[in-house]
Design an enzyme around this catalytic site. Sequence first.
Site, PDB file in Angstrom:
ATOM      1  N   GLU A 251      62.505  36.036 -50.681  1.00 21.75           N
ATOM      2  CA  GLU A 251      61.900  34.846 -51.321  1.00 21.75           C
ATOM      3  C   GLU A 251      60.978  34.100 -50.340  1.00 21.75           C
ATOM      4  OE1 GLU A 251      63.963  32.803 -54.371  1.00 21.75           O
ATOM      5  OE2 GLU A 251      65.413  34.423 -54.615  1.00 21.75           O
TER       6      GLU A 251
HETATM    7  N1  COS Z   1      52.878  25.976 -57.039  1.00 20.18           N
HETATM    8  C1  COS Z   1      51.817  26.016 -57.884  1.00 20.18           C
HETATM    9  N2  COS Z   1      50.679  26.671 -57.584  1.00 20.18           N
HETATM   10  C2  COS Z   1      50.616  27.303 -56.395  1.00 20.18           C
HETATM   11  C3  COS Z   1      51.675  27.279 -55.483  1.00 20.18           C
HETATM   12  C4  COS Z   1      52.845  26.578 -55.847  1.00 20.18           C
HETATM   13  N3  COS Z   1      53.913  26.533 -55.044  1.00 20.18           N
HETATM   14  N4  COS Z   1      51.329  27.993 -54.381  1.00 20.18           N
HETATM   15  C5  COS Z   1      50.080  28.427 -54.603  1.00 20.18           C
HETATM   16  N5  COS Z   1      49.657  28.001 -55.816  1.00 20.18           N
HETATM   17  C6  COS Z   1      48.333  28.229 -56.420  1.00 20.18           C
HETATM   18  C7  COS Z   1      47.258  27.569 -55.566  1.00 20.18           C
HETATM   19  O1  COS Z   1      47.083  26.226 -55.940  1.00 20.18           O
HETATM   20  C8  COS Z   1      46.048  28.425 -55.887  1.00 20.18           C
HETATM   21  O2  COS Z   1      45.532  28.013 -57.133  1.00 20.18           O
HETATM   22  P1  COS Z   1      43.939  28.033 -57.398  1.00 20.18           P
HETATM   23  O3  COS Z   1      43.540  29.487 -57.284  1.00 20.18           O
HETATM   24  O4  COS Z   1      43.825  27.463 -58.763  1.00 20.18           O
HETATM   25  O5  COS Z   1      43.332  27.183 -56.310  1.00 20.18           O
HETATM   26  C9  COS Z   1      46.629  29.817 -56.080  1.00 20.18           C
HETATM   27  O6  COS Z   1      48.014  29.628 -56.406  1.00 20.18           O
HETATM   28  C10 COS Z   1      46.507  30.664 -54.835  1.00 20.18           C
HETATM   29  O7  COS Z   1      47.168  29.982 -53.781  1.00 20.18           O
HETATM   30  P2  COS Z   1      46.908  30.313 -52.242  1.00 20.18           P
HETATM   31  O8  COS Z   1      45.429  30.344 -52.000  1.00 20.18           O
HETATM   32  O9  COS Z   1      47.737  29.388 -51.446  1.00 20.18           O
HETATM   33  O10 COS Z   1      47.439  31.801 -52.151  1.00 20.18           O
HETATM   34  P3  COS Z   1      47.663  32.710 -50.895  1.00 20.18           P
HETATM   35  O11 COS Z   1      47.209  34.071 -51.231  1.00 20.18           O
HETATM   36  O12 COS Z   1      47.116  32.047 -49.660  1.00 20.18           O
HETATM   37  O13 COS Z   1      49.242  32.843 -50.818  1.00 20.18           O
HETATM   38  C11 COS Z   1      51.432  32.272 -50.086  1.00 20.18           C
HETATM   39  C12 COS Z   1      50.083  31.787 -50.620  1.00 20.18           C
HETATM   40  C13 COS Z   1      51.316  33.033 -48.787  1.00 20.18           C
HETATM   41  C14 COS Z   1      52.243  31.005 -49.894  1.00 20.18           C
HETATM   42  C15 COS Z   1      52.080  33.173 -51.177  1.00 20.18           C
HETATM   43  O14 COS Z   1      51.436  34.405 -51.280  1.00 20.18           O
HETATM   44  C16 COS Z   1      53.548  33.415 -50.912  1.00 20.18           C
HETATM   45  O15 COS Z   1      54.398  32.573 -51.214  1.00 20.18           O
HETATM   46  N6  COS Z   1      53.885  34.601 -50.374  1.00 20.18           N
HETATM   47  C17 COS Z   1      55.259  34.988 -50.198  1.00 20.18           C
HETATM   48  C18 COS Z   1      55.717  35.678 -51.418  1.00 20.18           C
HETATM   49  C19 COS Z   1      57.199  35.753 -51.455  1.00 20.18           C
HETATM   50  O16 COS Z   1      57.904  34.780 -51.249  1.00 20.18           O
HETATM   51  N7  COS Z   1      57.686  36.949 -51.782  1.00 20.18           N
HETATM   52  C20 COS Z   1      59.076  37.179 -51.948  1.00 20.18           C
HETATM   53  C21 COS Z   1      59.256  37.642 -53.339  1.00 20.18           C
HETATM   54  S1  COS Z   1      60.878  37.481 -53.917  1.00 20.18           S
HETATM   55  S2  COS Z   1      61.959  38.604 -52.780  1.00 20.18           S
END
Ligand code: COS
Length: 380
Positions: A363
């Site tokens: 996660e």
């Molecule tokens: N809530 C709502 N919207 C969100 C959000 C959140 N927590 N996090 C990101 N978003 C939205 C952003 O606002 C953005 O929207 P717009 O395109 O409209 O501007 C979009 O999603 C993309 O966000 P961002 O540019 O931050 O994406 P990234 O590719 O930089 O990725 C991370 C962000 C690294 C935080 C994300 O890919 C992540 O959480 N990765 C880990 C995944 C994970 O936990 N995997 C485990 C799976 S379960 S075992």
Amino acid sequence: MQFQLSDEHEMIQKMVRDFAKNEVEPTAAKRDETETYDPSIFRKMAELGLTGIPWPEDVGGIGSDYLAYVIAVEELSRVCASTGVTLSAHTSLASWPIYTFGTDEQKETYLRPLAEGQKIGAYALTESGSGSDAGGMKTTAVKAGSEYVLNGAKIFITNGGIADYYIVFAVTDQEASSRNTTAFIVEKETPGFSVGKKESKLGIRSSPTTEIRFEDCRIHERNRLGQEGEGFKIAMMTLDGGRNGIAAQAVGIAQGALDAAVDYAKERKQFGKPIIQQQGIAFKLADMATAIEASRLLTYQAAWLETKGLPYGKESAMSKLFAGDTAMKVTTEAVQIFGGYGYTKDYPVERYMRDAKITQIYEGTQEIQRLVISRKLLDM
Ligand code: COS
């Protein structure tokens, strides 16, 4: 501000603690050793209402809240982290997005049986080439009339194989950015859906983790969750809450290891007196207990924020970061206190140590939690 659990929370804590002690702990070591999932435990959790803790009664839940839910995950994980994550993935990762984004029909068809525990849920985001970079997924969903045709594969799916419903994320517009992702509710019987390799893991071994595959898997548009293109946001918002469930799992694992270490240190004598009377051990236990309490407070706070409808994404990333690291440190120290015995399967602390490691990975790795927290701090 008040730091006391309500009567309802205390009642749920006691109920789950008793259940965990009587029904989950006795078989935990054996299930770990044999990598066996026991469906009767989930059935009993359903009878107690644990499978639908935060959902209103009119959709099959027991009408409690997110604090009660994290308390339940903590108490289960205190004896068996596998059982803790089964409930956490079912509630936070599968039921939550349906509760939050589902239509009335989807709630009736899917959330109710999940909440009542007749069905089990799972969440499918990760792929072999996209873990931390969740937006880099390659699974596609191509619109064909009133259906979407899914092709691709997801890995590391908690509750894989045992789940009836999967929340699946797929790219719907390959021309647009990889963010153009849509969420779907996929039933396990759907033609073209199959369960692939089951992982053999270091820890949480009685919680099945599998690959799932989609080969021309046709999903009717009524099973699309949210709007087309809204999937990445749904995936991220779901993880915001899921991470606090993992924090609760980490708190439970750490508490279980501390309980075992305290009991052992009271009994074990070296140099003519119980080792607990030796400052090196007593101070270690004090540090372990302090870190656990801080982790618990972060976790309960994030759950409280979510219950109150306040922002909780940063706080749940913090709770998972701190509690996950605490679980790893505390369980390692617990093994140290047990000495050579701690390294054997005669005592539960080696299992706790193996189980703790995943809370720093799934996660969102600890590195991703730092990214989420720092982006919120810097308003990025
Ligand atoms: N809530 C709502 N919207 C969100 C959000 C959140 N927590 N996090 C990101 N978003 C939205 C952003 O606002 C953005 O929207 P717009 O395109 O409209 O501007 C979009 O999603 C993309 O966000 P961002 O540019 O931050 O994406 P990234 O590719 O930089 O990725 C991370 C962000 C690294 C935080 C994300 O890919 C992540 O959480 N990765 C880990 C995944 C994970 O936990 N995997 C485990 C799976 S379960 S075992």
